[in-house]
Design an enzyme around this catalytic site. Structure first.
Site, mmCIF file in Angstrom:
data_model
loop_
_atom_site.group_PDB
_atom_site.id
_atom_site.type_symbol
_atom_site.label_atom_id
_atom_site.label_comp_id
_atom_site.label_asym_id
_atom_site.label_seq_id
_atom_site.Cartn_x
_atom_site.Cartn_y
_atom_site.Cartn_z
ATOM 1 N N TYR A 1 -7.466 12.017 -2.165
ATOM 2 C CA TYR A 1 -8.324 12.563 -1.114
ATOM 3 C C TYR A 1 -8.721 14.001 -1.450
ATOM 4 O O TYR A 1 -7.913 14.762 -1.986
ATOM 5 C CB TYR A 1 -7.598 12.551 0.236
ATOM 6 C CG TYR A 1 -7.525 11.171 0.862
ATOM 7 C CD1 TYR A 1 -8.599 10.670 1.586
ATOM 8 C CD2 TYR A 1 -6.394 10.371 0.719
ATOM 9 C CE1 TYR A 1 -8.549 9.407 2.168
ATOM 10 C CE2 TYR A 1 -6.332 9.103 1.299
ATOM 11 C CZ TYR A 1 -7.416 8.627 2.020
ATOM 12 O OH TYR A 1 -7.367 7.372 2.591
ATOM 13 N N ASN B 1 0.849 -1.198 0.000
ATOM 14 C CA ASN B 1 0.000 0.000 0.000
ATOM 15 C C ASN B 1 0.886 1.250 0.000
ATOM 16 O O ASN B 1 1.866 1.325 0.760
ATOM 17 C CB ASN B 1 -0.867 0.022 1.265
ATOM 18 C CG ASN B 1 -1.525 1.390 1.483
ATOM 19 O OD1 ASN B 1 -2.462 1.756 0.785
ATOM 20 N ND2 ASN B 1 -1.004 2.163 2.445
ATOM 21 N N GLU B 2 0.570 2.188 -0.812
ATOM 22 C CA GLU B 2 1.289 3.476 -0.858
ATOM 23 C C GLU B 2 2.801 3.253 -0.695
ATOM 24 O O GLU B 2 3.448 3.858 0.161
ATOM 25 C CB GLU B 2 0.746 4.449 0.192
ATOM 26 C CG GLU B 2 -0.672 4.865 -0.111
ATOM 27 C CD GLU B 2 -1.174 6.106 0.632
ATOM 28 O OE1 GLU B 2 -0.467 6.628 1.501
ATOM 29 O OE2 GLU B 2 -2.299 6.551 0.311
ATOM 30 N N GLU C 1 -8.674 4.229 -2.088
ATOM 31 C CA GLU C 1 -8.774 5.224 -1.007
ATOM 32 C C GLU C 1 -9.227 6.534 -1.624
ATOM 33 O O GLU C 1 -8.544 7.076 -2.508
ATOM 34 C CB GLU C 1 -7.430 5.415 -0.285
ATOM 35 C CG GLU C 1 -7.091 4.250 0.626
ATOM 36 C CD GLU C 1 -5.857 4.485 1.493
ATOM 37 O OE1 GLU C 1 -5.612 5.641 1.893
ATOM 38 O OE2 GLU C 1 -5.155 3.498 1.763
ATOM 39 N N GLN D 1 -12.894 6.249 5.657
ATOM 40 C CA GLN D 1 -12.927 4.839 5.983
ATOM 41 C C GLN D 1 -14.287 4.497 6.585
ATOM 42 O O GLN D 1 -15.041 5.398 6.952
ATOM 43 C CB GLN D 1 -11.810 4.502 6.954
ATOM 44 C CG GLN D 1 -10.414 4.751 6.377
ATOM 45 C CD GLN D 1 -9.318 4.128 7.263
ATOM 46 O OE1 GLN D 1 -9.566 3.405 8.191
ATOM 47 N NE2 GLN D 1 -8.072 4.461 6.931
HETATM 48 O O1 AHR Z 1 -6.747 6.486 5.127
HETATM 49 C C1 AHR Z 1 -5.714 7.004 5.906
HETATM 50 C C2 AHR Z 1 -4.353 6.821 5.262
HETATM 51 O O2 AHR Z 1 -4.285 7.535 4.083
HETATM 52 C C3 AHR Z 1 -3.997 5.419 4.846
HETATM 53 O O3 AHR Z 1 -3.499 4.669 5.880
HETATM 54 C C4 AHR Z 1 -2.948 5.645 3.810
HETATM 55 O O4 AHR Z 1 -2.909 4.609 2.859
HETATM 56 C C5 AHR Z 1 -3.305 6.996 3.222
HETATM 57 O O5 AHR Z 1 -2.228 7.844 3.176
#
Ligand code: AHR
Length: 497
Positions: free
Chosen positions: A240, A173-174, A297, A346
């Site tokens: 985001y 992840n990331e 995400e 989330q």
């Molecule tokens: O969703 C919070 C965080 O955001 C996650 O852990 C990460 O993958 C992203 O940077």
């Protein structure tokens, strides 16, 4: 100006994968612990440790897929710490999220049980950043191998003889950030190596997910596709909606200045450009669109609620967040030829959560209601739309007044989701319902709106922002004239008989 939209009910453009309506749950703040898991001995009503109220709400919303255990947590999670008798499980520091002690009481068995209870697909994210190839490989064996093997025997000893079915498996992840700060060239090689040992056992077929770019990192996408497209079934994208100018000043979830309304929605609309540009890169290496783009995400990221642990990412959720959800889901639907899954961040108590809890209390957020209203799009056929929509604001600052998506389900019902992005006024829409078989058309609708730009639900006033019947329309043959309330999300159902 009246907005004009033509829905071509006889022109399907592909299936909307139900997993676009997916979710994400990380060991972060109060998402897993308290939000989902309270333990068998809790006074909060639960089934085998999972809270009953939250589970019932998620089933009602038809949650299709759930990603776990992270996020950043995934790349420091060692799955063997989360199996066996709970009292023996290793305790660790959750270094990313508040530095709190993680007791590992929620592990593989508990997650798989949760998915079974919710009747949703598990999506497990493996550890590349601080894990080994062997550890990842053994996790897959533990989960899915039927027969005699060291991991299958360990699973049996822990109370589960039958293997589980696991389709979606993320390889890191990331990894450009919290998952190891890697360069794309390096991660591409690691991805090729790790995924080799993510095996298909028996009839289980793993859908291998590569870690994709952050926002507009087109170089990452290009490199991964060039070096590893043959070895992946999907690649991720994270974006985001951060209303403020920086990660240090993201802006408040409630009580924000009026100008932040449009700024936020403008940033949410950026998702369309991201998907279009990343898809164009993917098209060069995968013109048949075999590989999925998983936006695993997304959502709003505000400043935490005053007085809460900054590492817990707990934020309120308003009608503004509901609009971000409605707009984003309409965008994912429109790109269902490439977007096979999306997971809002989330699930409970973290970032743009659909549910908030406080002890035994639970409240559904405006975002929950959008997912509940939009569930009619799951697995339906995306319909072709022509639209002429009023622009609000000038040039680069402008945003459309309306965002729209339409689909037809397997019973022939058409569903149209409409967001009015204007917080100050209603939006007039003329909808032409073309290509409907049948003489008589019946329409009903549901709408979600508020009288304040930060209208939200609290534990004291849980239904302040809740869906109501939508009646502000008239039907003239196949022409529908509607007036959408200011700052609203509306879903219409059209039946032709
Ligand atoms: O969703 C919070 C965080 O955001 C996650 O852990 C990460 O993958 C992203 O940077």
């Amino acid at each position: 100006m009246t907005n004009r939209i033509t829905i071509n009910a006889d022109r399907a453009k592909g299936t909307i994968n139900r997993n676009i309506y997916g979710h994400f749950s990380e060991h972060l703040g109060r998402c897993i612990y308290e939000g989902l898991w309270v333990g068998e001995d809790s006074e909060i009503p639960n089934t085998n440790g999972i809270r009953n109220d939250v589970a019932a709400a998620l089933k009602q919303m038809k949650i299709p897929v759930l990603r776990w255990p992270g996020g950043c947590f995934a790349d420091e999670y060692h799955w063997k710490d989360g199996i066996g008798p709970k009292e023996n499980r290793k305790r660790m520091i959750n270094t990313h999220w508040g530095g709190v002690v993680e007791n590992n009481h929620f592990g593989t068995h508990e997650f798989m049980m949760l998915c079974e209870m919710l009747e949703c697909e598990p999506y497990i994210n493996g550890n590349v950043g601080s894990g080994t190839v062997q550890e990842m490989s053994e996790w897959v064996e533990y989960l899915t191998f039927e027969g005699v093997s060291p991991m299958a025997e360990m699973r049996s000893a822990n109370g589960r003889t039958e293997p589980w079915k696991v389709k979606y498996f993320g390889v890191g992840n990331e990894n450009w950030g919290c998952g190891g700060n890697m360069r794309p060239e390096y991660y591409a090689d690691l991805y090729r190596q790790f995924q080799t040992y993510v095996r298909n056992y028996g009839s289980n077929r793993i859908h291998k997910v590569a870690c994709g770019p952050n926002t507009d990192d087109y170089h990452w996408m290009e490199t991964l596709m060039k070096q590893a497209h043959r070895y992946m079934d999907s690649i991720t994208l994270h974006y985001y909606t951060v209303p403020g100018d920086s990660w240090q000043e993201k802006g408040a979830a409630t009580g924000f200045p009026e100008e932040m309304w449009r700024v936020t929605l403008k940033k949410a609309l950026f998702m369309e450009e991201l998907i279009r540009k990343h898809s164009a890169i993917m098209d060069q290496y995968d013109p048949e669109k075999r590989i999925g783009l998983l936006v695993d995400e997304w959502g709003t990221w505000h400043d935490v609620e005053p007085g809460t642990n900054p590492g817990f990412l707990y934020q309120q959720n308003t009608i503004r967040d509901a609009l971000v959800a409605g707009i984003s889901l309409n965008i994912f639907n429109a790109h269902c030829d490439r977007v096979q899954m999306a997971n809002i961040a989330q699930l409970v108590n973290v970032l743009q959560a659909v549910i908030l809890t406080e002890g035994e209390k639970m409240v559904l957020t405006p975002t929950y209601h959008v997912f509940d209203m939009y569930k009619v799009h799951q697995d339906a056929e995306l319909l072709d739309i022509h639209q002429s929509i009023k622009e609000m604001g000038e040039g680069k600052e402008g945003i459309p007044q309306i965002s729209v998506s339409a689909s037809k389900d397997d019973t022939g019902r058409v569903h149209i989701s409409l967001c009015n992005l204007d917080h100050q006024g209603g939006a007039k829409v003329e909808l032409e319902l073309r290509g409907l078989v049948g003489k008589h058309v019946f329409v009903k609708g549901t709408t979600l709106t508020s009288d304040a730009i930060d209208g939200h639900n609290t534990f004291e006033e849980a239904n302040k922002v809740a869906p109501t019947e939508f009646t502000a329309f008239s039907l003239d043959g196949h022409m529908l004239h509607a007036e959408l309330p200011p700052m609203s999300v509306t879903v219409l159902e059209v039946i032709a008989e």
